[in-house]
Design an enzyme around this catalytic site. Structure first.
Site, mmCIF file in Angstrom:
data_model
loop_
_atom_site.group_PDB
_atom_site.id
_atom_site.type_symbol
_atom_site.label_atom_id
_atom_site.label_comp_id
_atom_site.label_asym_id
_atom_site.label_seq_id
_atom_site.Cartn_x
_atom_site.Cartn_y
_atom_site.Cartn_z
ATOM 1 N N TYR A 1 30.249 38.400 51.333
ATOM 2 C CA TYR A 1 31.335 37.692 50.644
ATOM 3 C C TYR A 1 30.824 37.152 49.301
ATOM 4 C CZ TYR A 1 35.574 34.931 50.086
ATOM 5 O OH TYR A 1 36.765 34.414 49.608
ATOM 6 N N ASP B 1 43.534 30.316 52.230
ATOM 7 C CA ASP B 1 43.610 29.815 53.604
ATOM 8 C C ASP B 1 44.083 28.357 53.651
ATOM 9 O OD1 ASP B 1 42.456 32.261 53.895
ATOM 10 O OD2 ASP B 1 40.503 31.532 54.567
ATOM 11 N N THR C 1 41.711 39.053 46.877
ATOM 12 C CA THR C 1 42.342 38.885 45.572
ATOM 13 C C THR C 1 42.411 37.409 45.174
ATOM 14 O OG1 THR C 1 44.416 38.992 46.770
ATOM 15 C CG2 THR C 1 43.782 40.963 45.563
ATOM 16 N N ASP C 2 42.278 36.498 46.147
ATOM 17 C CA ASP C 2 42.522 35.075 45.799
ATOM 18 C C ASP C 2 41.491 34.525 44.820
ATOM 19 O OD1 ASP C 2 40.544 34.883 47.793
ATOM 20 O OD2 ASP C 2 41.535 33.242 48.878
HETATM 21 C C1 GLA Z 1 38.341 34.613 53.517
HETATM 22 C C2 GLA Z 1 38.414 33.539 52.428
HETATM 23 C C3 GLA Z 1 39.703 33.661 51.628
HETATM 24 C C4 GLA Z 1 39.912 35.086 51.133
HETATM 25 C C5 GLA Z 1 39.724 36.094 52.267
HETATM 26 C C6 GLA Z 1 39.774 37.517 51.791
HETATM 27 O O1 GLA Z 1 39.340 34.381 54.457
HETATM 28 O O2 GLA Z 1 38.336 32.261 53.005
HETATM 29 O O3 GLA Z 1 39.688 32.747 50.553
HETATM 30 O O4 GLA Z 1 39.068 35.378 50.047
HETATM 31 O O5 GLA Z 1 38.499 35.904 52.937
HETATM 32 O O6 GLA Z 1 41.032 37.832 51.300
#
Ligand code: GLA
Length: 394
Positions: free
Chosen positions: A222, A173, A38-39
């Protein structure tokens, strides 16, 4: 932390010689409780910073190099400090360090000759954000006490990953590695970049279980998901130009979106809602609902978002069959790494034994388990391991 600080200083002296006492910096990894993928859609996330962290020892160096030794890989990298703004990626762990140096130089911070020694307790590829921990700890070490706004620190570390490493990750993160708080989860609004502390009920323990697999597909998938979400937004915007990201999308918009992108968008919309519901349940001490939302999140990630894998699905289903477990789900980007499980504290030891045995029997792999306690965000650490200044108070 005491032992880790001493170990770091000894390793630093062994590597670089002399009696110099380096300064120590620590930035934590994280486990995301809910709000997955969701970020980068500018929605909500709810991670906690962990005790597992990347540690960096640093001292000014003679000569002209920015030099870094990783105690984890036993390798060294070095670059001319004065040319930090022009570095190029090499495709290995050193890129996280070089990328941060590039971003700091571009932001106007002089990169000075320095010796760094890195030792991280965050497992690599485990979905607990070892890269953000490395980026944030490196940034603090290179800044060496020069002031920086905490939000700028998080953004700069993310830019290093987006532009230099080439991963289009969101801000979660790096943000929680900077802003994490002991005893609390952080609800981050990834659009306003404001956050709110969420206290977790004492009647739950959090355990991360590392599947010890990392499928190669992860990075490509991703990028694909980021693109699919963008497609969904474009389709919705043709009729609803006010929708700027999936954060603004509503369930009734989904019929405007094509098949695959529609499922991706459905996950994001439902997951944002689950974050809010989870926080409400947390505040009400409603452990059953918190657990049910974990499971709903996992199922949505597995079927609509398609970022789970056999090992993660197995760990979740096996966890749900163990007494005392409220809920379980994959955490982080997916395609391997960790699950996160909410369990009654009194049943934790039995859970740990049972899940290890189940996974070992099914895949012949010994999983690693981490008891997760919400820890503080990035900070300078004393020789005896106490947190000195945190990034949010610098
Ligand atoms: C990874 C990315 C984060 C986020 C997660 C999924 O950790 O670094 O920014 O998108 O995946 O929630």
């Amino acid at each position: 932390m005491d032992g880790q600080a001493r170990k770091l200083i000894e390793a630093f002296r062994a590597r670089y010689g002399g009696q110099a006492t380096p300064r120590l910096w620590r930035a934590p990894g994280r486990v995301n409780l809910i709000g997955e993928h969701t970020d980068y859609n500018l929605g909500f996330v709810l991670p906690i910073a962990l005790e597992l962290a990347c540690w960096v020892a640093a001292a000014p160096a003679e000569g002209e190099l920015l030099r870094v030794y990783s105690a984890n890989t036993g390798e060294e990298r070095a670059w001319p400090a004065a040319r930090a703004a022009e570095l190029e990626p090499a495709g290995d762990w050193g890129d996280y360090v070089a990328g941060v140096a590039v971003e700091l130089a571009r932001a106007g911070y002089e990169i000075r000759p320095v010796n760094l020694l890195i030792d991280s307790t965050v497992p690599f590829g485990g979905g607990l954000s070892s890269s953000a921990a490395l980026e944030v700890a490196t940034a603090l070490a290179l800044l060496d006490g020069r002031p920086i706004e905490p939000l700028e620190l998080a953004r700069l570390a993310r830019r290093a990953e987006n532009s230099f490493v080439g991963m289009p990750c969101g801000i979660m993160d790096q943000y929680v590695s900077v802003f994490g708080r002991q005893g609390c989860a952080l609800k981050i609004d990834c659009r306003s970049l404001e956050s709110e502390l969420v206290r977790l009920p004492e009647e739950i323990a959090i355990v991360a279980v590392n599947s010890m697999v990392k499928h190669a597909l992860g990075a490509t998938a991703y990028r694909d998901r980021v693109a699919e979400c963008r497609q969904a937004v474009e389709a919705i915007r043709r009729e609803h130009p006010e929708v700027e990201s999936l954060r603004d999308a509503r369930p009734e918009h989904l019929e405007l979106v094509d098949r695959v992108a529609r499922r991706r968008a459905r996950h994001v919309i439902s997951e944002n809602r689950r974050v809010e519901e989870f926080i409400a349940a947390c505040r009400a001490g409603d452990l059953q609902t918190m657990g049910a939302l974990f499971v709903a999140s996992h199922r949505s990630l597995a079927t609509d978002y398609e970022v789970s894998c056999e090992e993660l699905d197995f760990l979740v289903e096996a966890a749900l069959a163990i007494p005392g477990v409220y809920g379980s789900r994959m955490t982080g980007g997916g395609f391997g790494g960790c699950t996160v499980t909410l369990v009654a504290p009194g049943e934790r030891a039995r859970f740990e034994e049972s899940i290890s045995a189940a996974y070992r029997n099914r895949f012949g792999i010994e999983p690693r388990l981490y008891r997760c306690e919400a820890s503080a965000g990035a900070a300078q650490v004393s020789e005896t391991g106490e947190l000195l200044k945190t990034a949010i108070s610098m």
